[in-house]
Design a protein around this motif. Structure first.
Motif, mmCIF file in Angstrom:
data_model
loop_
_atom_site.group_PDB
_atom_site.id
_atom_site.type_symbol
_atom_site.label_atom_id
_atom_site.label_comp_id
_atom_site.label_asym_id
_atom_site.label_seq_id
_atom_site.Cartn_x
_atom_site.Cartn_y
_atom_site.Cartn_z
ATOM 1 N N HIS A 671 0.829 -1.198 0.000
ATOM 2 C CA HIS A 671 0.000 0.000 0.000
ATOM 3 C C HIS A 671 0.866 1.253 0.000
ATOM 4 C CE1 HIS A 671 -3.799 -2.141 0.735
ATOM 5 N NE2 HIS A 671 -3.105 -2.941 1.531
ATOM 6 N N SER A 672 0.283 2.346 -0.451
ATOM 7 C CA SER A 672 1.008 3.614 -0.511
ATOM 8 C C SER A 672 0.716 4.506 0.685
ATOM 9 C CB SER A 672 0.645 4.361 -1.803
ATOM 10 O OG SER A 672 -0.755 4.625 -1.852
ATOM 11 N N ARG A 673 -0.209 4.093 1.537
ATOM 12 C CA ARG A 673 -0.527 4.849 2.756
ATOM 13 C C ARG A 673 -0.602 3.872 3.930
ATOM 14 N NH1 ARG A 673 -3.034 9.765 1.676
ATOM 15 N NH2 ARG A 673 -2.567 10.213 3.867
ATOM 16 N N ILE A 674 -0.860 4.405 5.109
ATOM 17 C CA ILE A 674 -0.929 3.586 6.315
ATOM 18 C C ILE A 674 -1.906 2.427 6.142
ATOM 19 C CG2 ILE A 674 -2.620 5.204 7.274
ATOM 20 C CD1 ILE A 674 -1.709 4.420 10.052
ATOM 21 N N ILE A 675 -1.502 1.241 6.583
ATOM 22 C CA ILE A 675 -2.389 0.069 6.549
ATOM 23 C C ILE A 675 -3.127 0.008 7.883
ATOM 24 C CG2 ILE A 675 -2.545 -2.422 6.202
ATOM 25 C CD1 ILE A 675 0.140 -2.332 4.787
ATOM 26 N N TRP A 676 -4.446 0.080 7.824
ATOM 27 C CA TRP A 676 -5.244 0.170 9.045
ATOM 28 C C TRP A 676 -5.633 -1.190 9.618
ATOM 29 C CZ3 TRP A 676 -4.893 4.073 11.898
ATOM 30 C CH2 TRP A 676 -4.952 5.393 11.442
ATOM 31 N N ASP A 693 -5.020 4.281 1.460
ATOM 32 C CA ASP A 693 -4.895 4.538 0.018
ATOM 33 C C ASP A 693 -6.122 4.078 -0.764
ATOM 34 O OD1 ASP A 693 -4.702 1.796 -0.056
ATOM 35 O OD2 ASP A 693 -2.648 1.718 -0.794
ATOM 36 N N LYS A 694 -7.188 3.725 -0.046
ATOM 37 C CA LYS A 694 -8.488 3.350 -0.631
ATOM 38 C C LYS A 694 -8.461 1.962 -1.273
ATOM 39 C CE LYS A 694 -9.447 8.209 -1.739
ATOM 40 N NZ LYS A 694 -9.879 9.161 -2.782
ATOM 41 N N LYS A 695 -7.488 1.143 -0.913
ATOM 42 C CA LYS A 695 -7.371 -0.184 -1.520
ATOM 43 C C LYS A 695 -7.537 -1.290 -0.490
ATOM 44 C CE LYS A 695 -4.207 1.029 -5.300
ATOM 45 N NZ LYS A 695 -2.865 0.768 -5.885
ATOM 46 N N ALA A 696 -8.104 -2.389 -0.958
ATOM 47 C CA ALA A 696 -8.117 -3.647 -0.225
ATOM 48 C C ALA A 696 -7.337 -4.647 -1.071
ATOM 49 C CB ALA A 696 -9.537 -4.140 0.007
ATOM 50 N N SER A 720 -13.939 4.054 -2.914
ATOM 51 C CA SER A 720 -14.100 5.495 -3.121
ATOM 52 C C SER A 720 -13.428 6.333 -2.045
ATOM 53 C CB SER A 720 -15.593 5.844 -3.175
ATOM 54 O OG SER A 720 -16.238 5.471 -1.958
ATOM 55 N N GLU A 721 -13.041 5.711 -0.923
ATOM 56 C CA GLU A 721 -12.432 6.468 0.171
ATOM 57 C C GLU A 721 -11.568 5.546 1.012
ATOM 58 O OE1 GLU A 721 -15.428 7.273 3.427
ATOM 59 O OE2 GLU A 721 -16.780 6.919 1.736
ATOM 60 N N SER A 722 -10.946 6.114 2.046
ATOM 61 C CA SER A 722 -10.051 5.345 2.905
ATOM 62 C C SER A 722 -10.781 4.167 3.538
ATOM 63 C CB SER A 722 -9.475 6.239 3.993
ATOM 64 O OG SER A 722 -8.726 7.288 3.424
ATOM 65 N N VAL A 723 -10.084 3.027 3.598
ATOM 66 C CA VAL A 723 -10.654 1.821 4.191
ATOM 67 C C VAL A 723 -10.032 1.647 5.577
ATOM 68 C CG1 VAL A 723 -11.187 -0.604 3.829
ATOM 69 C CG2 VAL A 723 -10.689 0.861 1.860
ATOM 70 N N THR A 724 -10.868 1.541 6.593
ATOM 71 C CA THR A 724 -10.376 1.532 7.975
ATOM 72 C C THR A 724 -10.596 0.219 8.707
ATOM 73 O OG1 THR A 724 -12.500 2.497 8.688
ATOM 74 C CG2 THR A 724 -10.681 4.027 8.221
#
Length: 818
Positions: A671-676, A693-696, A720-724
């Motif tokens: 991922h390109s952003r924090i993995i939640w 990064d809005k990816k799963a 469409s948005e950040s996945v938490t």
């Protein structure tokens, strides 16, 4: 589309004085975070108490709510809410659903109080009614809004109070007229009276007497035709004012008023003012009727008992409810023979760690009273005709701050445990009885802490570990009293449960020593086991010790029992981290616990492993360079997956008694952003990671363990948005995996994923009103098929969710319709 029903909603009431209202429709609307919850209280229908709906739309905390009352006392179908977002919203009931009809904008500060009144030329024809709304704000104004028949609301007037603030507003119609009178209680300790004249509200009188901020007011129409205004203040007193009609302006005259706090009568002059009705000048005389003294702290709310039908006419009982920060509510009644107001009933809390009541409500028939307090909980008492006493009643409620984590009972998913930044751990379970519908309630509060709680993991059915904003992870074990009550309420066979543990070694309950953070175990025969519920004083005479009292329950506990008698003993403290514990996980067998803490350097980002039989540290796993945000053991217990703030994940495998890292990713291939969050499929074949990064991304266990190089995802889903948050169902659906994905907006999405071609199919979307209106923090599928509390066969799954909106929810999913 999937058939999904939200069977349980748990959320606390906001900590503001006007955040709840009980309508003639036997529903309570209350503010919870940025939403308005519609709550059906116990005893007012054939269905059990529960939150039936949540209304979302506000962009900040909701401060005040009120049903729009009908002049004929019929059931309300509209309500008003005011928020810190500076707006006022009007909602209308349409069948079982509510829709937003109007958003009122104009205030430049938070809206703290609302009042409404309907003016009907024909009292039975609501379609011809003109509705007025008064809203008080921190911008030092009260704004008046009007809706005429077949039109929308419009702002018609702004009342300015200079540098002062209006804290409470109240509306009423002057008897025998259709003219509204508006009372504004302010921080100048005065009550300002306004009367509608020629389309504008004109100030007629200022009532003085209170010696501190006026906090609450409400009008009532006496049977004789006079108006009564009850007001309460931070000066600990309640004042009752009489507005009586006069034929002419008679100037001033003396009237005798009874005062409960003084032995002698007080003489006060009437203040008479004029108004016009149908071009005829009329007069109202205002006088102080009574001063009530009984509370020992600020009084936030006064409520008149609702009118009741006697014969063919509505009758106003002379009964008044007050709620105070002294942890009590008082029901006052007027004694006709003595001519004074007397305290008839006093209910409230004894001990505990609560800080008093913000508001009090009275049921439409006056037989139940309900308070909401600093800790967001509801306290309800109902009048028992057989014993003529007021007894605590089962109520809803929930966390009053963001809920950070939830986990199911590991041995079958019979209950759910949640932790929150409100510093409590709460246990939720279904109440199973043969003569009523199964419904979820809060059954225990195992931990009441001094730090904000961040994470938990169930080790076994009766043992869990929790982490808070401290360097220590704490382990708790259920006492014997909880097991007895859990089996009784949830319909679980007690004999089979007791065989699992050595009953003689289990403590009876737990208590919290004064100024302590650790729950102390109490055994049968212990000197500290108090059966008379007495409070013992700490030697410094300032802080009371609250002792456990064993209670045999056949129904969910009241708030008082939850606070005092449902704690679990703390059995271990796990030391080893240098910073606050942030993530926890335990393997399916309950033999290993993994802990991780906040970290800004790699040396602090290691994962500690603990043996649950000895509670000794058995490993320290390196890999992450920043905070590990979540961990998950594989269903077989052989692998541990950890995702991190540094945008990477690490996979560890158990070999004998040691654990080693067998795979990881670099920042270029992950991922390109924090993995939640992360989770495993039920068969150990795949795991999924989700990120800001809005990816799963889905990863194959076999491919990453065989190729010790940089791992590659076998499939990815862009949202469409950040996945938490994310979790995987404990079974396949139509040969495909089922994932639940939580978004930053609060939505929850159900996806089927086909391992053969990597395709994704969206099965269902839970919107903000059905899921959460702020970020989803955790999703957890019940570990097996079926619904908790039900033995009926069926293709059901249950999904638990929690979020920053203070809510815990359980959703029933009929997988036969996916």
């Amino acid at each position: 589309m999937a058939s999904i029903n939200t069977c349980y909603i748990s959320c606390g009431c906001n900590r503001t004085p006007f955040s709840a209202d009980w309508g003639r429709n036997n529903l309570i609307c209350y503010a919870s975070c940025r939403a308005v919850a519609i709550y059906r209280p116990e005893g007012w229908s054939t269905k059990p108490a529960s939150v039936v709906s949540t209304l979302t739309g506000h962009q900040d905390r909701v401060n005040c709510v009120q049903w729009i009352r009908n002049p004929d006392n019929s059931r309300e179908d509209e309500l008003v809410s005011g928020s810190v977002d500076k707006t006022v919203r009007v909602w209308r009931q349409e069948g079982e659903h509510y829709s937003l009809t109007t958003t009122l904008k104009g205030h430049t500060g938070a809206v703290n109080a609302v009042a409404t009144v309907k003016v009907c030329p024909n009292v039975f024809d609501h379609n011809t009614a003109t509705v007025y709304i008064a809203t008080a704000s921190t911008d030092s104004t009260v704004r008046i809004w009007r809706r005429e028949p077949e039109k929308d609301f419009e702002e018609v007037q702004v009342l300015s109070f200079g540098t002062g603030f209006v804290l409470t507003v109240a509306f009423c119609l002057i008897p025998d007229t259709n003219i509204p009178v508006l009372a504004c209680g302010a921080d100048d300790s005065k009550i300002h009276l306004y009367v509608l004249q020629e389309g504008q509200f004109v100030r007629k009188r200022v009532l003085t007497g209170h010696e501190d901020w006026v906090r609450g007011m409400e009008f009532a129409v006496e049977d004789g035709g006079d108006l009564l205004l009850a007001s309460c203040s931070q000066d600990h007193f309640i004042r009752i004012w009489r507005l009586a009609g006069r034929d002419s302006n008679t100037g001033t005259s003396s009237s005798s008023i009874s005062c409960l706090s003084l032995e002698e009568d007080i003489k006060m002059r009437e203040n008479t003012f004029a108004f016009h009705h149908n071009d005829v000048e009329r007069f109202l005389a205002v006088s102080l009727e009574s001063v009530l003294s009984g509370h020992e702290n600020w009084i936030y709310t006064v409520r008149w008992r609702p009118q009741e039908m006697k014969g063919n006419q509505w009758h106003q009982p002379m009964s008044l409810l007050s709620a105070s920060m002294d942890k009590t509510m008082i029901v006052w009644q007027f004694d006709v023979a003595a001519g004074v107001w007397l305290e008839m009933v006093r209910v409230g809390e004894v001990g505990g760690n609560s800080l008093g009541f913000y508001g009090g409500l009275m049921s439409p028939d006056g037989q139940s009273i309900l308070a909401h307090g600093y800790h967001g909980a509801f306290h309800q008492w109902s009048h028992q005709q057989s014993t003529l006493t007021w007894e605590p009643t089962v109520t809803g409620g929930g966390h009053f701050a963001s809920v950070q984590d939830v986990d199911w009972d590991r041995e079958g998913g019979e209950f759910l445990v949640s932790v929150s930044e409100d510093q409590t751990t709460r246990l939720h379970a279904p109440w199973v009885t043969p003569d009523r519908e199964t419904c979820w309630y809060e059954l225990a509060r195992p931990q009441i802490h001094g730090y904000d709680l961040q994470c938990l993991s169930m080790i076994s059915r009766y043992q869990f570990v929790s982490g808070a904003d401290e360097k220590v992870a704490r382990v708790f074990h259920a006492p014997r009293n909880f097991i007895d009550n859990f089996c009784q309420i949830c319909g679980v066979p007690l004999d089979s449960e007791l065989k699992k543990k050595t009953v003689s070694s289990l403590p009876e309950g737990a208590s919290v020593p004064a100024l302590g953070l650790s729950n102390k175990a109490i055994f049968q025969g212990d000197d500290s086991l108090k059966t008379d519920r007495e409070l013992q004083r700490h030697p410094n005479e300032q802080y009371p010790d609250v002792y456990f009292t064993p209670v045999a329950l056949t129904a969910p506990p009241s708030e008082e029992n939850l606070l005092q008698n449902t704690l679990w003993p703390e059995t271990q403290k796990l030391y080893g981290h240098g910073y606050e514990v942030f993530a926890l996980a335990s393997n399916p067998a309950g033999t290993v616990v993994a802990t991780a803490c906040k970290a800004s350097k790699a040396e602090f980002a290691n994962i500690l492993l603990w043996d649950t039989s000895t509670w000794r540290q058995i490993g320290s796993l390196e890999g992450a360079t920043l905070t590990v945000t979540q961990m998950a053991f594989s269903p077989s217990g052989q692998y541990l997956l950890a995702v991190s703030r540094d945008r990477t994940w690490s996979l560890y495998q158990q070999t004998g008694e040691t654990w080693e890292r067998v795979s990881s990713v670099d920042k270029k291939t992950s991922h390109s952003r924090i993995i939640w969050a992360c989770c495993w499929t039920h068969d150990d074949q795949y795991y999924i990671t989700v990120s800001r990064d809005k990816k799963a991304m889905v990863w194959s266990l076999s491919s990453v363990t065989e190729d010790r190089g940089a791992a590659k995802a076998v499939s990815s889903l862009v949202l469409s948005e950040s996945v938490t948050a994310v979790d995987s169902a404990p079974c396949t659906v139509g040969g495909q995996y089922l994932f639940a994905v939580g978004l930053e907006s609060g939505q929850v999405l159900l996806y089927r994923w086909c391992a053969k071609d990597g395709s994704w199919t969206c099965c269902h979307t839970l919107t903000q009103s059905n899921a959460h209106h702020l970020a989803v923090k955790r999703l957890r599928f019940r570990p097996r098929l079926g619904r908790a509390g039900s033995t009926e066969p069926g293709s059901w799954l249950q999904l638990a969710s929690c979020g920053l909106d203070h809510a815990v929810k359980v959703h029933d999913i009929d997988i036969s319709k996916l």
